[in-house]
Design a protein around this motif. Structure first.
Motif, PDB file in Angstrom:
ATOM      1  N   VAL A  86       0.843  -1.201   0.000  1.00 59.83           N
ATOM      2  CA  VAL A  86       0.000   0.000   0.000  1.00 59.83           C
ATOM      3  C   VAL A  86       0.877   1.249   0.000  1.00 59.83           C
ATOM      4  CG1 VAL A  86      -1.661   1.334   1.371  1.00 59.83           C
ATOM      5  CG2 VAL A  86      -2.011  -1.113   1.023  1.00 59.83           C
ATOM      6  N   ARG A  87       1.919   1.246   0.799  1.00 54.76           N
ATOM      7  CA  ARG A  87       2.842   2.408   0.826  1.00 54.76           C
ATOM      8  C   ARG A  87       3.468   2.642  -0.548  1.00 54.76           C
ATOM      9  NH1 ARG A  87       4.647   4.799   5.621  1.00 54.76           N
ATOM     10  NH2 ARG A  87       6.454   5.461   4.440  1.00 54.76           N
ATOM     11  N   ARG A  88       3.880   1.543  -1.208  1.00 56.01           N
ATOM     12  CA  ARG A  88       4.476   1.683  -2.545  1.00 56.01           C
ATOM     13  C   ARG A  88       3.452   2.228  -3.542  1.00 56.01           C
ATOM     14  NH1 ARG A  88       7.291  -2.765  -1.118  1.00 56.01           N
ATOM     15  NH2 ARG A  88       5.808  -4.259  -1.953  1.00 56.01           N
ATOM     16  N   ALA A  89       2.217   1.765  -3.439  1.00 55.43           N
ATOM     17  CA  ALA A  89       1.176   2.213  -4.371  1.00 55.43           C
ATOM     18  C   ALA A  89       0.821   3.684  -4.132  1.00 55.43           C
ATOM     19  CB  ALA A  89      -0.076   1.345  -4.229  1.00 55.43           C
ATOM     20  N   LEU A  90       0.817   4.108  -2.879  1.00 57.57           N
ATOM     21  CA  LEU A  90       0.452   5.492  -2.574  1.00 57.57           C
ATOM     22  C   LEU A  90       1.621   6.459  -2.746  1.00 57.57           C
ATOM     23  CD1 LEU A  90      -1.803   5.068   0.581  1.00 57.57           C
ATOM     24  CD2 LEU A  90      -2.501   5.524  -1.775  1.00 57.57           C
ATOM     25  N   GLY A  91       2.832   5.943  -2.738  1.00 55.85           N
ATOM     26  CA  GLY A  91       4.022   6.793  -2.844  1.00 55.85           C
ATOM     27  C   GLY A  91       3.965   7.781  -3.996  1.00 55.85           C
ATOM     28  N   PRO A  92       3.729   7.329  -5.231  1.00 58.88           N
ATOM     29  CA  PRO A  92       3.683   8.266  -6.356  1.00 58.88           C
ATOM     30  C   PRO A  92       2.568   9.306  -6.215  1.00 58.88           C
ATOM     31  CG  PRO A  92       3.885   6.019  -7.160  1.00 58.88           C
ATOM     32  CD  PRO A  92       3.641   5.940  -5.675  1.00 58.88           C
ATOM     33  N   LEU A  93       1.484   8.927  -5.550  1.00 58.92           N
ATOM     34  CA  LEU A  93       0.369   9.858  -5.392  1.00 58.92           C
ATOM     35  C   LEU A  93       0.677  10.955  -4.372  1.00 58.92           C
ATOM     36  CD1 LEU A  93      -2.521   7.248  -5.283  1.00 58.92           C
ATOM     37  CD2 LEU A  93      -1.803   8.633  -7.237  1.00 58.92           C
ATOM     38  N   GLU A 131       3.851  12.024  -3.569  1.00 56.63           N
ATOM     39  CA  GLU A 131       5.108  12.728  -3.826  1.00 56.63           C
ATOM     40  C   GLU A 131       4.903  14.195  -4.155  1.00 56.63           C
ATOM     41  OE1 GLU A 131       7.173  10.561  -6.831  1.00 56.63           O
ATOM     42  OE2 GLU A 131       7.826   9.007  -5.436  1.00 56.63           O
ATOM     43  N   ALA A 132       3.787  14.520  -4.788  1.00 58.69           N
ATOM     44  CA  ALA A 132       3.527  15.903  -5.185  1.00 58.69           C
ATOM     45  C   ALA A 132       3.118  16.774  -3.999  1.00 58.69           C
ATOM     46  CB  ALA A 132       2.430  15.944  -6.252  1.00 58.69           C
ATOM     47  N   LEU A 133       2.814  16.149  -2.864  1.00 67.27           N
ATOM     48  CA  LEU A 133       2.391  16.906  -1.692  1.00 67.27           C
ATOM     49  C   LEU A 133       3.589  17.362  -0.878  1.00 67.27           C
ATOM     50  CD1 LEU A 133      -0.473  14.550  -0.449  1.00 67.27           C
ATOM     51  CD2 LEU A 133      -0.700  16.613  -1.854  1.00 67.27           C
ATOM     52  N   GLY A 134       3.432  18.484  -0.231  1.00 63.03           N
ATOM     53  CA  GLY A 134       4.460  18.945   0.689  1.00 63.03           C
ATOM     54  C   GLY A 134       4.384  18.166   1.991  1.00 63.03           C
ATOM     55  N   SER A 135       5.349  18.355   2.852  1.00 60.55           N
ATOM     56  CA  SER A 135       5.415  17.636   4.116  1.00 60.55           C
ATOM     57  C   SER A 135       4.163  17.852   4.969  1.00 60.55           C
ATOM     58  CB  SER A 135       6.655  18.080   4.895  1.00 60.55           C
ATOM     59  OG  SER A 135       6.695  17.446   6.143  1.00 60.55           O
ATOM     60  N   ARG A 136       3.725  19.094   5.083  1.00 57.21           N
ATOM     61  CA  ARG A 136       2.528  19.393   5.883  1.00 57.21           C
ATOM     62  C   ARG A 136       1.280  18.758   5.274  1.00 57.21           C
ATOM     63  NH1 ARG A 136       2.877  25.601   8.051  1.00 57.21           N
ATOM     64  NH2 ARG A 136       4.615  25.225   9.462  1.00 57.21           N
ATOM     65  N   GLU A 137       1.207  18.782   3.956  1.00 55.69           N
ATOM     66  CA  GLU A 137       0.045  18.177   3.291  1.00 55.69           C
ATOM     67  C   GLU A 137       0.017  16.662   3.518  1.00 55.69           C
ATOM     68  OE1 GLU A 137      -0.726  21.025  -0.541  1.00 55.69           O
ATOM     69  OE2 GLU A 137       1.094  19.799  -0.519  1.00 55.69           O
ATOM     70  N   ARG A 138       1.190  16.019   3.424  1.00 50.61           N
ATOM     71  CA  ARG A 138       1.260  14.575   3.679  1.00 50.61           C
ATOM     72  C   ARG A 138       0.859  14.256   5.115  1.00 50.61           C
ATOM     73  NH1 ARG A 138       5.794  14.775   0.335  1.00 50.61           N
ATOM     74  NH2 ARG A 138       7.206  14.923   2.105  1.00 50.61           N
TER      75      ARG A 138
END
Length: 110
Positions: free
Chosen positions: A81-88, A90-97
């Motif tokens: 799940v982490r690998r699948a969500l990783g690309p999604l 990546e475009a977010l900043g630290s606070r957004e993540r």
């Protein structure tokens, strides 16, 4: 087939006792009736993912615990799940993540 939710749920509902939770707690948390939960536990037990054993505090109760194979499967699913969500994410900043993580955790609590 038994999905990862009951496995993950075992670790989340018995603070201080890894892999132990009451059957009714799991069913309620997952929005399932007791008989459906019993079927899931039975199938996971046949697959070697869960094991039943006596409750040390209540001789009438039976605990369901994750086996090493259950923990391994849960870890693999989590990593997938982490690998699948990783690309999604990546475009977010630290606070957004962090905000997304908090919201998802909150959703999983209910």
């Amino acid at each position: 087939m038994c999905g990862p939710e009951p496995l993950r749920d075992l670790d989340r509902h018995a603070p201080g006792v890894p892999g132990r939770a009451e059957h009714e707690q799991r069913a309620h948390h997952l929005g399932l009736d007791k008989s459906t939960m019993s079927g899931l536990v039975e199938r996971a037990e046949r697959r070697g993912l869960l094991a039943r054993g006596p409750n040390p505090d209540d001789g009438r109760a039976v605990d369901v615990v994750m086996t090493p194979a259950g923990h391994e499967l849960a870890e693999r699913v989590y990593a997938d799940v982490r690998r699948a969500l990783g690309p999604l994410t990546e475009a977010l900043g630290s606070r957004e993540r962090q905000a997304v993580t908090r919201l998802l955790e909150r959703m999983l609590e209910h």
